[in-house]
Design a protein around this motif. Structure first.
Motif, PDB file in Angstrom:
ATOM      1  N   LYS A   1      19.474  19.539  17.127  1.00  0.00           N
ATOM      2  CA  LYS A   1      19.177  18.963  15.861  1.00  0.00           C
ATOM      3  C   LYS A   1      17.505  19.262  15.790  1.00  0.00           C
ATOM      4  O   LYS A   1      16.739  19.059  16.282  1.00  0.00           O
ATOM      5  CB  LYS A   1      19.577  17.611  15.861  1.00  0.00           C
ATOM      6  CG  LYS A   1      21.300  17.393  15.873  1.00  0.00           C
ATOM      7  CD  LYS A   1      21.524  16.044  15.962  1.00  0.00           C
ATOM      8  CE  LYS A   1      21.917  15.487  17.352  1.00  0.00           C
ATOM      9  NZ  LYS A   1      22.191  14.198  17.550  1.00  0.00           N
TER      10      LYS A   1
ATOM     11  N   VAL B   1      25.975   8.526  27.504  1.00  0.00           N
ATOM     12  CA  VAL B   1      24.642   8.224  26.639  1.00  0.00           C
ATOM     13  C   VAL B   1      25.029   8.416  25.169  1.00  0.00           C
ATOM     14  O   VAL B   1      25.551   9.601  24.656  1.00  0.00           O
ATOM     15  CB  VAL B   1      23.451   9.570  27.030  1.00  0.00           C
ATOM     16  CG1 VAL B   1      22.390   9.483  26.180  1.00  0.00           C
ATOM     17  CG2 VAL B   1      23.349   9.487  28.463  1.00  0.00           C
TER      18      VAL B   1
ATOM     19  N   VAL C   1      13.032  13.272  19.492  1.00  0.00           N
ATOM     20  CA  VAL C   1      13.907  12.031  19.980  1.00  0.00           C
ATOM     21  C   VAL C   1      15.060  12.489  21.169  1.00  0.00           C
ATOM     22  O   VAL C   1      15.398  11.690  21.969  1.00  0.00           O
ATOM     23  CB  VAL C   1      14.314  11.125  19.039  1.00  0.00           C
ATOM     24  CG1 VAL C   1      15.369  11.545  18.114  1.00  0.00           C
ATOM     25  CG2 VAL C   1      14.903   9.721  19.671  1.00  0.00           C
TER      26      VAL C   1
ATOM     27  N   THR D   1      18.189  14.778  25.961  1.00  0.00           N
ATOM     28  CA  THR D   1      18.372  13.249  26.506  1.00  0.00           C
ATOM     29  C   THR D   1      19.649  12.963  26.788  1.00  0.00           C
ATOM     30  O   THR D   1      20.024  11.962  27.611  1.00  0.00           O
ATOM     31  CB  THR D   1      17.700  12.135  25.420  1.00  0.00           C
ATOM     32  OG1 THR D   1      18.116  12.658  24.126  1.00  0.00           O
ATOM     33  CG2 THR D   1      16.367  11.979  25.357  1.00  0.00           C
ATOM     34  N   ASP D   2      20.733  13.665  26.108  1.00  0.00           N
ATOM     35  CA  ASP D   2      22.165  13.242  26.441  1.00  0.00           C
ATOM     36  C   ASP D   2      22.758  13.883  27.810  1.00  0.00           C
ATOM     37  O   ASP D   2      24.012  13.837  27.917  1.00  0.00           O
ATOM     38  CB  ASP D   2      22.961  13.682  25.084  1.00  0.00           C
ATOM     39  CG  ASP D   2      22.840  15.251  24.883  1.00  0.00           C
ATOM     40  OD1 ASP D   2      22.504  15.803  25.423  1.00  0.00           O
ATOM     41  OD2 ASP D   2      23.573  15.412  23.797  1.00  0.00           O
TER      42      ASP D   2
ATOM     43  N   GLU E   1      24.218   8.743  21.257  1.00  0.00           N
ATOM     44  CA  GLU E   1      23.260   9.497  20.403  1.00  0.00           C
ATOM     45  C   GLU E   1      22.369   8.338  19.907  1.00  0.00           C
ATOM     46  O   GLU E   1      22.867   7.303  19.252  1.00  0.00           O
ATOM     47  CB  GLU E   1      24.062  10.150  19.236  1.00  0.00           C
ATOM     48  CG  GLU E   1      24.791  11.308  19.909  1.00  0.00           C
ATOM     49  CD  GLU E   1      23.934  12.486  20.104  1.00  0.00           C
ATOM     50  OE1 GLU E   1      22.863  12.677  19.746  1.00  0.00           O
ATOM     51  OE2 GLU E   1      24.540  13.284  20.985  1.00  0.00           O
ATOM     52  N   PRO E   2      21.206   8.705  19.808  1.00  0.00           N
ATOM     53  CA  PRO E   2      20.155   7.521  19.165  1.00  0.00           C
ATOM     54  C   PRO E   2      20.243   7.608  17.515  1.00  0.00           C
ATOM     55  O   PRO E   2      19.788   6.341  17.137  1.00  0.00           O
ATOM     56  CB  PRO E   2      18.835   7.965  19.596  1.00  0.00           C
ATOM     57  CG  PRO E   2      18.830   9.277  19.949  1.00  0.00           C
ATOM     58  CD  PRO E   2      20.339   9.651  20.384  1.00  0.00           C
ATOM     59  N   TYR E   3      20.662   8.763  17.112  1.00  0.00           N
ATOM     60  CA  TYR E   3      20.790   8.532  15.506  1.00  0.00           C
ATOM     61  C   TYR E   3      21.928   9.704  15.144  1.00  0.00           C
ATOM     62  O   TYR E   3      22.311  10.473  15.910  1.00  0.00           O
ATOM     63  CB  TYR E   3      19.351   9.239  15.221  1.00  0.00           C
ATOM     64  CG  TYR E   3      18.854  10.406  15.375  1.00  0.00           C
ATOM     65  CD1 TYR E   3      19.107  11.674  14.513  1.00  0.00           C
ATOM     66  CD2 TYR E   3      18.327  10.826  16.647  1.00  0.00           C
ATOM     67  CE1 TYR E   3      18.777  12.863  15.096  1.00  0.00           C
ATOM     68  CE2 TYR E   3      18.204  11.915  17.312  1.00  0.00           C
ATOM     69  CZ  TYR E   3      18.260  13.069  16.306  1.00  0.00           C
ATOM     70  OH  TYR E   3      17.921  14.279  16.747  1.00  0.00           O
ATOM     71  N   PRO E   4      22.298   9.363  13.799  1.00  0.00           N
ATOM     72  CA  PRO E   4      23.427  10.296  13.585  1.00  0.00           C
ATOM     73  C   PRO E   4      23.079  11.693  13.631  1.00  0.00           C
ATOM     74  O   PRO E   4      21.971  12.198  13.509  1.00  0.00           O
ATOM     75  CB  PRO E   4      23.663   9.758  11.980  1.00  0.00           C
ATOM     76  CG  PRO E   4      22.880   8.619  11.808  1.00  0.00           C
ATOM     77  CD  PRO E   4      21.760   8.722  12.588  1.00  0.00           C
ATOM     78  N   TYR E   5      24.325  12.753  13.456  1.00  0.00           N
ATOM     79  CA  TYR E   5      24.116  14.163  13.736  1.00  0.00           C
ATOM     80  C   TYR E   5      23.363  14.574  12.406  1.00  0.00           C
ATOM     81  O   TYR E   5      22.673  15.735  12.675  1.00  0.00           O
ATOM     82  CB  TYR E   5      25.436  14.837  13.713  1.00  0.00           C
ATOM     83  CG  TYR E   5      26.241  14.777  12.458  1.00  0.00           C
ATOM     84  CD1 TYR E   5      27.149  13.476  12.336  1.00  0.00           C
ATOM     85  CD2 TYR E   5      26.186  15.725  11.588  1.00  0.00           C
ATOM     86  CE1 TYR E   5      28.113  13.428  11.216  1.00  0.00           C
ATOM     87  CE2 TYR E   5      27.033  15.647  10.335  1.00  0.00           C
ATOM     88  CZ  TYR E   5      27.985  14.481   9.995  1.00  0.00           C
ATOM     89  OH  TYR E   5      28.630  14.515   9.080  1.00  0.00           O
TER      90      TYR E   5
END
Lengths: 238, 540
Positions: free
Chosen positions: A37, B337, A100, A65-66, B339-343
């Motif tokens: 992304k 884990v 991030v 990170t995932d 996701e820290p934010y949307p796609y």
């Protein structure tokens, strides 16, 4: 004749199996390709100096990170903005990957050695997540923050004869890092290196450096010095 | 040289064929054989050794092959365990529990017969039952090397059962994987058939190596031919929506992998034509195995003892339902884990229209509240543009527009949305990329109702409720809140993952239910043989 028939039969069997396996792999490729992304890269202004770490795109690997990994991507690290770019051939675009989402990345240097970068939180001046290149990995790591800053210089004319007064200047920062104790800045000279040790250890460090004929003047000699001193069991005084 | 090549090819072929063929059938066990609608059925599955899939399906079908409910279970060391919630509305009769892996469901299925009685009708009007005919039961070997010890012939109600299992040292070395140890009420008048359905000619599908796979085909509505180069989107709406896409090849096929979801999820699968005039048809493959050839049933008289047992069971289950005595405790899913934010990226602006004056439609909202978003509805032809902040100009292309995380193209869907309909709006004012997808700005609208009712009905869109990987569970401990409330458990002990040991202890409490109970220990040997040992006792 019999051998030929057997060969053909085996080939047919192999072909069938390979087709099944490659069909499975094509789905996996399709799924894996979706992880990245980011936003389109907007070209930096041109000044003297170079905002990127490498001259061109280098094949590398990203760890997300995932837990996902993307390999064989064309990468470029921007020392100016501390961001990682990749070239997406399918959409012919240079993309700045969302910081991030990245845990770290690596690529082969010009000497063939793998250069590893790790995203870490820096709690000193200008707090935030930064990409550090890992020079040595151990209980205490030697890291470098390969920062290029845009600074004002005396006026000059660029190739297009345009008058400019800014330049990209290397402001690399070297740190000893321990997850428990944090960062300790070190400069590329003998005295700065010695101050990282307790007074009692300094004597031994001097002796080790002298014995190995190491004169700390650049990155290479700093790495060498630290590797030898670390081997001697001497600890950094954070 | 020729010989070496031949030998090499022969070996490679053997290894590959070996990897794709299951070596034996499944072992499918349930906690009991007779149930009441509304109850929970617990199951343990032993899978053929070296199975490449990560998922095994367990489902309940009726005598006509109609699937009633089911679950996808995670395979660990060629074993799986799970449960099925039997619907309250099931009519009394014989049902079939099936287990299979989706990629070779046509080739191999194992089926177990069970009886379910309707909780509300009882068996007053039923005098006959249909049972499977000539179903060859799967071979299971009773072994004396698994000895159930210290079990008394009878126990009092609400008393402690302290038994043990002694495993012969020689057997211990041969055991493969975990043992299933259970203590449950039995009904001698119903012994179920367990059998395998095998068809070597059936085609194999994609192996679910990492998780559940959903597949389908996109066809051109005009030509009815498979449509290539179509991007198919899968959205799992949530506060952080899940999103995947797949570009179809010449065959129009698409596949999605669901490896991070647990339980029941709402999903939307859709595709858009490459040109404004292209109309498509999207069709999902069957999510579960087809019924195949139905086994034969024959009618027989309902034994009186069986009838009496059922009446007692119905009363017990109804009582447990009334007092909310749960059978299972749900365990947390394995840590994933998030996701820290949307796609679609971190929003550059987040707007909550409800914090401002009430605005009647989206034109007004965009004008008054949304920075860098231009929505206009001239001559009933709505348009939407987003500002590209890095270029200080509006994007020429239409941005990605989302309702509750689901992409939409028809702006008529949002034009009437006022402040009351919208919970929040995320705006991304830069050119985002998600894999090979390019988003020239993003406007993500989250509705207050979040019921996806605004999504247009179309042949290009499928809304479905997906049963993803089942959450891990364990048998709930009996909780007696008041001394006057009876404990009506029919299943006293259930541990499908007992680590084999020379001495095992089986400790449980009997309930207030009287009758015959059985301690059962099941396992699998390294050569695939299924073994068991059992011992009965009576609660008086």
């Amino acid at each position: 004749m019999r051998t030929r028939i057997v060969t053909i039969l085996l080939f047919a069997l192999l072909f069938g199996q390979v087709e099944l396996v490659s069909a499975q792999e094509s789905f996996t490729r399709n799924w894996d390709g979706q992880k990245i992304k980011g936003v389109r890269h907007i070209a930096y202004p041109t000044y003297t100096g170079f905002p990127f770490l490498t001259d061109g795109w280098v094949p590398g690997k990203i760890e997300f990170t995932d837990g996902g990994v993307a390999d064989s991507l064309f990468l470029r690290y921007s020392s100016f903005k501390d961001e990682l770019l990749y070239y997406n051939e399918n959409v012919a675009s240079q993309i700045v990957i969302d910081k991030v989402s990245i845990k770290g990345f690596s690529f082969a240097g010009t000497d063939g050695n793998i250069r590893t970068f790790r995203k870490q939180y820096y709690d000193g001046y200008m707090k935030g997540e930064r990409f550090f290149e890992v020079l040595t990995d151990g209980n205490i790591d030697l890291l470098v923050y390969r920062k290029m800053s845009l600074s004002s210089t005396t006026a000059y004319k660029d190739e297009s004869n345009i008058l400019k007064n800014m330049a990209y200047i290397s402001t690399y920062q070297y740190y000893f890092y321990s997850p428990e104790k944090g960062y300790s800045l070190v400069r590329l000279n003998r005295n700065a290196f010695l101050t990282k040790f307790s007074e009692t250890d300094q004597k031994q460090v001097k002796k080790v450096l002298r014995k190995n004929r190491i004169r700390i003047a650049d990155e290479e000699s700093l790495i060498l010095a630290w590797k030898i001193v670390e081997r001697e069991g001497l600890a950094i005084n954070f | 040289m020729k010989k070496i090549i031949l030998i090499f090819m022969f070996l490679v072929s053997i290894v590959m064929v070996g990897n794709t063929q299951p070596k034996s059938s499944y072992g499918l066990y349930t906690d009991r054989d007779v149930y009441v609608s509304g109850e929970t059925l617990l199951a343990k599955i032993y899978l053929p050794e070296g199975t490449p899939s990560h998922i095994v399906c367990l489902d309940l079908v009726n005598q006509f092959g109609t699937r009633i409910t089911g679950a996808s279970l995670v395979i660990s060391n060629s074993e799986a365990e799970g449960y099925l919630q039997l619907p309250d509305s099931l009519s009394s009769g014989t049902y079939l529990i099936r287990t299979y892996q989706k990629h070779n469901a046509g080739k191999l299925k194992t089926i177990r017969e069970i009886w379910i009685s309707n909780r509300f009708d009882g068996l007053e009007k039923t005098s006959q039952m249909k049972r499977l005919v000539n179903a060859s039961s799967l071979l299971e070997k009773s072994t004396s090397q698994l000895e159930i010890i210290n079990l008394k012939p009878d126990y009092k109600t609400n008393s402690k059962v302290e038994a043990g299992v002694k495993i012969d040292e020689a057997l211990l070395k041969q055991l493969d994987g975990n043992l299933l140890v259970s203590v449950a009420q039995i009904d001698d008048s119903f012994s179920p058939s367990v059998f395998s359905v095998q068809d070597e000619k059936a085609r194999e599908g994609i192996i679910e190596r990492k998780g559940i796979i959903i597949s389908g085909t996109v066809t051109d509505k005009k030509t009815a031919q498979p449509a290539a180069d179509i991007t198919v989107y899968l959205t799992i709406p949530d506060s952080l929506p899940g999103f995947q896409y797949y570009k179809t090849q010449k065959d129009g096929r698409f596949h999605f992998l669901l490896d991070k979801y647990y339980g029941s999820v709402q999903a939307v699968i859709q595709c858009f034509g490459n040109t404004p005039l292209q109309r498509l048809n999207i069709k999902l493959d069957e999510l579960y195995a087809e019924s195949g050839a139905l086994p034969e049933f024959r009618t027989q008289a309902l034994p009186e003892e069986f009838k009496n047992n059922i009446t007692r069971n119905i009363a017990a289950v109804t009582f447990r339902k009334v007092f909310n005595q749960d059978v299972l405790t749900f365990l947390a899913p394995p840590q994933k884990v998030t996701e820290p934010y949307p796609y679609y990226g971190k929003a550059s602006n987040v707007v909550d229209p409800q914090l401002f004056i009430d605005l009647p439609d989206f034109t007004e909202i965009s004008r008054e509240l949304l920075p860098g978003v231009k929505f206009r509805n001239y001559n009933n032809e709505p348009s939407l543009l987003v500002m590209n902040t890095s270029m200080h100009a509006y994007f020429e292309d239409k941005p990605l527009i989302l309702i509750d995380g689901i992409p939409i193209r028809d702006l008529n869907v949002i034009k009437d949305m006022g402040s009351v309909d919208i919970d929040r709006i995320d705006i991304c004012q830069n050119e985002r990329f998600y894999g090979d997808l390019r988003f020239p700005g993003v406007v993500a609208i989250y509705t207050t109702k979040a019921d996806y009712s605004r999504l247009p009905e179309s042949t290009q869109l499928i809304r479905l409720k997906l049963e993803t990987i089942q959450l891990p569970t364990k048998l709930a401990e009996p909780v007696v809140t008041e001394p006057t409330v009876p404990d009506l458990r029919q299943l006293l002990f259930w541990n499908p993952s007992t680590k084999p040991n020379q001495d095992l202890s089986v400790v449980c409490n009997t309930s207030t239910i009287q009758g015959k109970f059985k301690v059962l220990v099941r396992g699998r040997l390294k050569d695939g043989t299924l073994i068991f040992s059992e011992k009965q006792f009576e609660v008086k």
